[in-house]
Design an enzyme around this catalytic site. Structure first.
Site, PDB file in Angstrom:
ATOM      1  CB  SER A 143      -0.857  -0.005   1.271  1.00 60.95           C
ATOM      2  OG  SER A 143      -1.481   1.247   1.457  1.00 60.95           O
ATOM      3  CE1 TYR A 156      -5.034  -1.627   4.554  1.00 62.68           C
ATOM      4  CE2 TYR A 156      -3.625   0.253   4.096  1.00 62.68           C
ATOM      5  CZ  TYR A 156      -4.386  -0.811   3.652  1.00 62.68           C
ATOM      6  OH  TYR A 156      -4.485  -1.066   2.295  1.00 62.68           O
TER       7      TYR A 156
END
Ligand SMILES: NC(=O)c1ccc[n+]([C@@H]2O[C@H](COP(=O)([O-])OP(=O)(O)OC[C@H]3O[C@@H](n4cnc5c(N)ncnc54)[C@H](O)[C@@H]3O)[C@@H](O)[C@H]2O)c1
Length: 251
Positions: A143, A156
Site C-alpha cells: 500500500s 494498517y
C-alpha cells in the site's frame, strides 16, 4: 499475446478475489491466459462465470484466510483440482480506522492478522510448493501506507509496512530457486475499503487534489503491474514493491 506476458497454462490463486481490486486482478490474470482460483469468505458465482469468459478454468473456494491451520488443506484442495499453483496474489486485506490514542487491541490484532500474518503464512505454504516445483510468482498487496504513515490507520500502516519488508526477506531466500516474490502498492483506489474516505467530502477532495493523475484509481489499473509480476517479463525482478498510485508517491 507477447510471450513475455503470456500466462497460458499457469494456475493463479487470488485471495479476496470476489470484489474490489482482487476481482479485477483475477480477471486480468485470466485475460493473460491463466487458470484462476479465487479464494473468498463467500464466493460469488458471477466472478467465476466472468473468469470463464476468458476461456480459462476458474475455481472458487470459500475460505477465511484467518484459518491459519487449514492452509495445507487449502493448497491440497487446489492442487487436486488444478494440478499445481504457479502464481499467488495475496490480495485479501482489511482496514480499521480509529484515532491512534483510542486504537483498540482487538482491531489492531485483526488488521495485523489478516493483512500481515495471513499474507506471510500463505507465502510460506504456497512458497514451499513453488520451491518444490522450482517455479513460482508471488505478488503481495502492499500500500502507499507501506511508505507513509497515513491518518487514523496505524495498524494498517504497520501491517503493510511489514508486507513490503518480508517481501524483500522472502525474495532474498527464494530468488535463486525460481520463485519471485514482489509486491504492488495501490494508491487511492475507488473500492469498498475506501467508502469512508470517499464519503468524507473534505478528505476526498484533499486526496484527489494530491494525485498527479487527477483521478482515483480503479481495479483495472492494477492489471498491468500484476500481469508483469506474474509473468516471465519479471523473471529477474525480486523483492520490489511497485506503486500503482497515479503518481502520488512522486509528489
Ligand atoms: N483500495 C485501496 O485504495 C487500496 C490501497 C492500497 C492497498 N489496498 C489493498 O488492496 C487489497 C484489496 O483491497 P480492496 O480495496 O479491493 O478492498 P475490499 O475491501 O474491496 O476487498 C478486500 C477483499 O479481501 C477479502 N477479505 C478480507 N478479509 C478476508 C478474510 N479473512 N478471508 C478471505 N478474504 C478476506 C474481502 O472479502 C474482499 O474480497 C487489500 O490488501 C488492500 O489493503 C487497497
Amino acid at each position: 499475446m507477447n510471450k513475455l506476458f503470456d500466462l497460458s497454462g499457469r494456475v493463479a490463486v487470488v485471495t479476496g478475489g470476489n470484489r474490489g481490486l482482487g476481482k479485477e486482478i483475477a480477471l486480468g490474470l485470466a485475460s493473460a491466459g491463466a487458470n484462476v482460483v479465487v479464494i473468498a469468505r463467500k464466493i460469488e458465482e458471477e466472478v467465476l462465470s466472468d473468469l470463464e469468459k476468458h476461456g480459462v478454468k476458474a475455481m472458487g473456494i470459500d475460505f477465511d484466510v484467518l484459518n491459519f491451520h487449514q492452509y495445507d488443506e487449502l493448497l491440497e484442495q487446489i492442487t487436486e483440482e488444478m494440478g499445481k499453483v504457479d502464481i499467488l496474489v495475496n490480495n485479501a486485506g482489511v482496514q480499521k480506522r480509529h484515532n491512534a490514542v483510542d486504537f483498540p487491541k482487538e482491531d489492531w490484532d485483526f488488521v495485523m492478522d489478516v493483512n500481515s500474518s495471513a499474507t506471510f503464512y500463505l507465502c510460506q505454504t504456497f512458497g514451499k510448493h513453488m520451491l518444490e516445483n522450482g517455479y513460482g510468482k508471488i505478488v503481495n498487496l502492499a500500500s502507499l501506507l507501506s511508505f507513509q504513515g497515513g491518518f487514523r490507520v496505524p495498524a494498517y500502516a504497520a501491517s503493510k509496512g511489514a508486507v513490503m519488508q518480508y517481501t524483500k526477506a522472502l525474495s532474498n531466500e527464494w530468488a535463486q530457486k525460481g520463485v519471485n516474490v514482489n509486491a504492488v502498492a495501490p494508491g487511492y483506489m475507488n473500492t469498498e475499503m475506501n467508502t469512508a474516505l470517499i464519503e468524507d467530502e473534505v478528505r476526498s477532495r484533499q486526496i484527489l487534489e494530491r494525485i498527479p493523475a487527477g483521478r482515483w484509481g480503479m481495479g483495472t489499473d492494477m492489471q498491468g503491474a500484476i500481469i508483469f509480476l506474474a509473468s516471465a517479463a519479471s523473471d529477474y525482478v525480486h523483492g520490489i514493491t511497485i506503486p500503482v498510485d497515479g503518481g502520488w508517491l512522486g509528489r
